[in-house]
Design a protein around this motif. Structure first.
Motif, PDB file in Angstrom:
ATOM      1  N   THR A 117      34.595  38.344 -37.227  1.00  0.00           N
ATOM      2  CA  THR A 117      33.608  38.373 -36.147  1.00  0.00           C
ATOM      3  C   THR A 117      34.323  38.550 -34.818  1.00  0.00           C
ATOM      4  N   ARG A 118      33.911  39.545 -34.063  1.00  0.00           N
ATOM      5  CA  ARG A 118      34.408  39.744 -32.703  1.00  0.00           C
ATOM      6  C   ARG A 118      33.201  39.688 -31.767  1.00  0.00           C
ATOM      7  N   SER A 119      33.325  38.915 -30.695  1.00  0.00           N
ATOM      8  CA  SER A 119      32.202  38.762 -29.770  1.00  0.00           C
ATOM      9  C   SER A 119      32.636  39.089 -28.352  1.00  0.00           C
ATOM     10  N   THR A 166      23.825  28.552 -47.050  1.00  0.00           N
ATOM     11  CA  THR A 166      24.467  28.059 -45.831  1.00  0.00           C
ATOM     12  C   THR A 166      25.032  29.230 -45.025  1.00  0.00           C
ATOM     13  N   LYS A 167      25.489  28.916 -43.852  1.00  0.00           N
ATOM     14  CA  LYS A 167      26.059  29.958 -42.982  1.00  0.00           C
ATOM     15  C   LYS A 167      27.260  30.626 -43.630  1.00  0.00           C
ATOM     16  N   ASP A 168      28.126  29.856 -44.259  1.00  0.00           N
ATOM     17  CA  ASP A 168      29.325  30.427 -44.884  1.00  0.00           C
ATOM     18  C   ASP A 168      28.965  31.408 -45.994  1.00  0.00           C
ATOM     19  N   ASP A 169      27.886  31.130 -46.711  1.00  0.00           N
ATOM     20  CA  ASP A 169      27.449  32.047 -47.766  1.00  0.00           C
ATOM     21  C   ASP A 169      27.026  33.386 -47.163  1.00  0.00           C
ATOM     22  N   ALA A 170      26.266  33.330 -46.077  1.00  0.00           N
ATOM     23  CA  ALA A 170      25.752  34.552 -45.456  1.00  0.00           C
ATOM     24  C   ALA A 170      26.861  35.368 -44.805  1.00  0.00           C
ATOM     25  N   LEU A 171      27.903  34.678 -44.319  1.00  0.00           N
ATOM     26  CA  LEU A 171      28.969  35.374 -43.587  1.00  0.00           C
ATOM     27  C   LEU A 171      30.089  35.881 -44.497  1.00  0.00           C
ATOM     28  N   GLU A 172      30.088  35.522 -45.759  1.00  0.00           N
ATOM     29  CA  GLU A 172      31.179  35.924 -46.648  1.00  0.00           C
ATOM     30  C   GLU A 172      31.239  37.449 -46.790  1.00  0.00           C
ATOM     31  N   GLY A 173      32.411  38.023 -46.503  1.00  0.00           N
ATOM     32  CA  GLY A 173      32.601  39.466 -46.607  1.00  0.00           C
ATOM     33  C   GLY A 173      31.940  40.257 -45.497  1.00  0.00           C
ATOM     34  N   LEU A 174      31.517  39.581 -44.431  1.00  0.00           N
ATOM     35  CA  LEU A 174      30.793  40.247 -43.338  1.00  0.00           C
ATOM     36  C   LEU A 174      31.722  40.536 -42.165  1.00  0.00           C
ATOM     37  N   THR A 175      31.718  41.774 -41.708  1.00  0.00           N
ATOM     38  CA  THR A 175      32.426  42.162 -40.486  1.00  0.00           C
ATOM     39  C   THR A 175      31.375  42.472 -39.433  1.00  0.00           C
ATOM     40  N   SER A 176      31.511  41.880 -38.247  1.00  0.00           N
ATOM     41  CA  SER A 176      30.488  42.084 -37.221  1.00  0.00           C
ATOM     42  C   SER A 176      31.092  42.089 -35.828  1.00  0.00           C
ATOM     43  N   VAL A 177      30.459  42.843 -34.960  1.00  0.00           N
ATOM     44  CA  VAL A 177      30.811  42.899 -33.541  1.00  0.00           C
ATOM     45  C   VAL A 177      29.549  42.542 -32.761  1.00  0.00           C
ATOM     46  N   GLY A 180      32.157  56.580 -30.751  1.00  0.00           N
ATOM     47  CA  GLY A 180      31.247  55.962 -31.712  1.00  0.00           C
ATOM     48  C   GLY A 180      30.850  54.541 -31.370  1.00  0.00           C
ATOM     49  N   GLY A 181      31.459  53.957 -30.333  1.00  0.00           N
ATOM     50  CA  GLY A 181      31.070  52.623 -29.904  1.00  0.00           C
ATOM     51  C   GLY A 181      31.393  51.550 -30.914  1.00  0.00           C
ATOM     52  N   ILE A 182      30.583  50.486 -30.933  1.00  0.00           N
ATOM     53  CA  ILE A 182      30.913  49.320 -31.760  1.00  0.00           C
ATOM     54  C   ILE A 182      30.678  49.585 -33.247  1.00  0.00           C
ATOM     55  N   SER A 183      29.920  50.632 -33.604  1.00  0.00           N
ATOM     56  CA  SER A 183      29.816  50.988 -35.031  1.00  0.00           C
ATOM     57  C   SER A 183      31.183  51.414 -35.552  1.00  0.00           C
ATOM     58  N   GLU A 184      31.873  52.220 -34.762  1.00  0.00           N
ATOM     59  CA  GLU A 184      33.224  52.644 -35.128  1.00  0.00           C
ATOM     60  C   GLU A 184      34.187  51.464 -35.099  1.00  0.00           C
ATOM     61  N   PHE A 185      33.972  50.547 -34.157  1.00  0.00           N
ATOM     62  CA  PHE A 185      34.804  49.350 -34.049  1.00  0.00           C
ATOM     63  C   PHE A 185      34.636  48.477 -35.295  1.00  0.00           C
ATOM     64  N   CYS A 186      33.424  48.335 -35.760  1.00  0.00           N
ATOM     65  CA  CYS A 186      33.150  47.522 -36.942  1.00  0.00           C
ATOM     66  C   CYS A 186      33.874  48.080 -38.163  1.00  0.00           C
ATOM     67  N   GLU A 187      33.829  49.391 -38.333  1.00  0.00           N
ATOM     68  CA  GLU A 187      34.546  50.027 -39.442  1.00  0.00           C
ATOM     69  C   GLU A 187      36.046  49.826 -39.310  1.00  0.00           C
ATOM     70  N   PHE A 188      36.549  49.890 -38.073  1.00  0.00           N
ATOM     71  CA  PHE A 188      37.986  49.713 -37.830  1.00  0.00           C
ATOM     72  C   PHE A 188      38.435  48.296 -38.199  1.00  0.00           C
ATOM     73  N   LEU A 189      37.613  47.297 -37.902  1.00  0.00           N
ATOM     74  CA  LEU A 189      37.984  45.910 -38.147  1.00  0.00           C
ATOM     75  C   LEU A 189      37.845  45.498 -39.605  1.00  0.00           C
ATOM     76  N   ALA A 190      36.973  46.164 -40.338  1.00  0.00           N
ATOM     77  CA  ALA A 190      36.658  45.732 -41.700  1.00  0.00           C
ATOM     78  C   ALA A 190      37.894  45.767 -42.591  1.00  0.00           C
ATOM     79  N   PRO A 191      38.185  44.674 -43.308  1.00  0.00           N
ATOM     80  CA  PRO A 191      39.385  44.626 -44.161  1.00  0.00           C
ATOM     81  C   PRO A 191      39.130  45.089 -45.595  1.00  0.00           C
TER      82      PRO A 191
END
Length: 713
Positions: free
Chosen positions: A332-334, A376-387, A266-277
């Motif tokens: 965030t994982r990059s 602000t950036k912190d507002d947009a990133l709150e609760g966000l999981t991304s790869v 599933g690639g990074i879509s599956e990775f994103c779901e795996f990382l999400a808390p």
């Protein structure tokens, strides 16, 4: 004793040549004798062995794991190019490591410039490889051409086998030198010389490589330690980043071999779901795009032999998976060419900038924002999981450890893709997308208003509660300085230790706060119970930055928070309880590396007749160090009184505590860090949480690994 004749002081006119030359003067003049013969030339892999940390970061577990991943990443680069779909990693019982793949196999023909086989060039020449724009690799993790050769230089023995051209080829090295071994293992007799040889016939069409090496104990120390959990986590991570690639991990060093296998199509879509808390409020979104940019790089001119600035067009592939959840944490994982960039870089900067910009732009067209409100950036990133992943040829990294991407143009290209793709989602007219978009915008708006309200509350007059009283706790012994970069807060176990610490501290910048025994276990307690607990509430008040989501790192009153407890089991438990409190309610201090534990000594030797330049008191901090120092002094015939064993901080005199534990010029501090938040959360829950079963299993397993002779009874 006869008096020395008075020496006549030379006048100001006396020439330097006429002045008497002392032994010290001769030594200094000798140091000025600087000729070409004094220069040390490190050729080939000598430089790697002389300064290994330049290439692998350190010579501890981190450096050892870095070597392992240099070899694994070479195999992964082959998989990225479509060659090979399986990598096997083995931690062998004999102390060696093996990495095998089913890719093309390293070149076995002769490289024309050096006259050496491709295998020997790869393992003995720095900055040699197929990743310098030759067309063999378009987007590789290894870029500097030093990975395999550095591992070879830092190995007491390395064996390589290559399946290619219907044959199996082999070669061995000892600390970077080609040769042959008379038997198995690193202790076998080694004879320098020889090159790549054909070992046997291989099945037609069979290709791949197998590398086995023994890390050099002269570099990494006799007690070399790998990190199997880190290996498993990164293997899992790589399987997400390269869909269809299978990674098999085997650890054969214990009583029973442990094996794990990873493959994620599933690639990074599956990775994103795996990382999400948390639970998702949107589906996983994929933002994809390709673009090009022109980069000026120095290239060798064959005609003149000079490095000439040349414009090169680079292709960039951008692939981002993201998902908003119900929680508040940002994950965030990059990655660049599947190499993790834990400290981000230009790709992450472009992503976050564009994400904030497009959400703010979309909100401007709605009625969710009021006049004067800004996102602000912190507002947009709150609760966000991304790869965030990008692939490009020859990216610029900061250092060989590749923790930060530095290619400037990538930031602009990533931002362009994010604005276009995310903007399309946020303004979509499809019913499903429209509902998710509305949820995201409402969540960001709520985060913004919570942030503004928290700031306003801090700026307004604070209510006088347990955490917000107008005066600090009376038992705090504060320091005089207000310079956060200098100030230190020692959290001291026990009243007796507090008295000694008060006499030992430097009151200008060192503050003391005593605690009585073991504080509340905040992993089990609710936030209400934590706030009612006097010790926890006062600690949060003393730090002065709030707690939980409203914690403001900039408001912290001290630059360092130092746990100072006895060097025994109870002291370790207290440190664990304190770490739990800070992890759950003041975690930004841990993330910023501002929380430490003091390291008080366990023993003291008092020498009876110390020689000139020898300290009268010697301290040891572990049982192993004590035994080693005891044997060393006994062997040298140094006389000393019966060594003193400290049972607690209160047994030390103020000058001893200052010298060994509190004086910044001489003390040792251990920084408490959170490299992997998810793993840390799991560990705290296992050790301090309500579930007894996992903790019991951990203790029982650990009991079998305990050396009974180390028990101080």
């Amino acid at each position: 004793m006869p008096s020395k004749p008075a020496s006549k002081k030379p006048s100001a006119r006396t020439s330097a040549a006429a002045r008497p030359r002392s032994a010290a003067t001769k030594q200094v003049d000798g140091g000025r004798d600087y000729e070409a013969r004094h220069l040390l030339v490190l050729e080939g892999l000598e430089a790697v062995r002389k300064r290994p940390a330049m290439y692998i970061g350190s010579t501890d577990t981190r450096g050892l794991m870095h070597c392992l991943w240099e070899i694994i990443d070479n195999a992964v680069d082959e998989a990225l190019m479509g060659f090979g779909d399986k990598i096997t990693v083995s931690l062998n019982a004999n102390g060696s490591l093996t990495v095998a793949d089913t890719a093309r196999g390293m070149p076995v023909d002769i490289e024309p410039r050096t006259g050496l086989s491709g295998v020997e060039v790869i393992f003995t020449k720095l900055h040699a490889g197929g990743k310098f724009g030759s067309g063999s690799y378009n987007a590789a993790g290894g870029l500097h051409g030093v990975g395999a050769s550095v591992v070879n230089a830092l190995s007491v023995r390395l064996d390589v086998e290559v399946d290619r051209n219907s044959a199996t080829w082999g070669m061995s090295f000892s600390r970077g030198t080609p040769g042959t071994f008379a038997g198995d293992g690193p202790d076998a007799k080694f004879t320098p010389g020889g090159g790549l040889s054909k070992l046997r016939r291989a099945k037609k069409g069979l290709t791949g490589s197998r590398i086995t090496w023994w890390p050099d104990p002269l570099i990494f120390g006799a007690e070399m330690k790998l990190a199997p959990e880190e290996l498993v986590n990164r293997a899992r991570q790589t399987s997400f980043l390269v869909p269809g690639l299978q990674l098999d991990i085997t650890d054969a060093r214990g009583h029973e071999p442990v094996a794990e296998s990873f493959r994620h199509d599933g690639g990074i879509s599956e990775f994103c779901e795996f990382l999400a808390p948390d639970q998702g409020v949107t589906e996983v979104l994929r933002l994809r795009g390709e673009d090009t940019f022109t980069e000026t790089v120095p290239m060798l001119d064959d005609a003149t032999g000079a490095m000439v600035p040349t414009d090169v067009e680079r292709d960039v592939e951008i692939d981002i998976a993201l998902r908003w959840g119900t929680g508040y944490d940002t994950v965030t994982r990059s990655f660049v060419n599947i190499i993790a960039t834990p400290k981000g870089g230009t790709h992450v900067a472009g992503y976050e900038r564009a994400l904030t910009k497009i959400i703010a732009k979309t909100l401007d067209g709605t009625r969710l924002l009021k006049n004067g409100e800004e996102i602000t950036k912190d507002d947009a990133l709150e609760g966000l999981t991304s790869v965030v992943t990008v692939r490009l040829a020859e990216p610029q990294f900061e250092g060989q450890t590749k923790e930060v991407l530095g290619t400037p143009a990538v930031s602009r290209l990533v931002a362009k893709v994010v604005e276009a793709e995310l903007g399309s989602f946020l303004t979509s007219t499809r019913a499903a997308d429209k509902q998710q978009s509305r949820t995201v915008l409402e969540k960001v708006t709520a985060a913004m208003r919570t942030r503004v309200a928290a700031r306003a509350q801090k700026e307004a007059q604070r209510r006088k509660t347990a955490l917000e009283s107008s005066s600090l706790p009376s038992k705090l012994r504060d320091c005089r300085s207000s310079d956060v970069d200098r100030t230190e807060l020692f959290i001291v176990e026990g009243e007796s230790a507090m008295g000694t610490a008060q006499a030992a501290r430097r009151s200008e910048f060192q503050a003391l706060f005593p605690i009585k025994g073991k504080i509340l276990n905040t992993q089990r307690a609710s936030i209400g119970e934590m706030l009612k607990n006097a010790e926890c509430a006062q600690l949060i008040q003393v730090v002065g930055a709030g707690s939980g989501r409203t914690f403001d790192l900039d408001a912290a009153r001290y630059g360092k928070i130092i746990f100072m407890a006895d060097a025994d089991a109870d002291g370790a438990h207290i440190r664990c309880l304190l770490a739990t409190l800070f992890f759950r309610y003041m975690r930004p201090l841990l993330d910023a590396g501002r929380v430490y534990t003091a390291v008080p000594p366990l023993h003291r030797f008092e020498l009876k007749n110390p020689r000139k330049g020898q300290e009268k008191y010697l301290y040891t901090f572990t049982e192993h160090e004590y035994q080693r120092k005891l044997a060393e002094l006994t062997k040298k015939g140094v006389r000393f009184d019966d060594p003193q064993r400290y049972k607690g901080l209160g047994e030390m005199n103020a000058d001893q505590l200052a010298e060994t534990t509190m004086d910044p010029r001489q003390r040792t501090l251990r920084r408490i860090t959170v490299d992997d938040g998810a793993a840390a959360e799991t560990t705290f829950e296992m050790l301090m949480g309500n579930e007894v079963g996992p903790r019991k299993e951990f203790l029982v397993d650990g009991a079998y690994q305990l050396d009974a002779e180390r028990i101080d009874a």
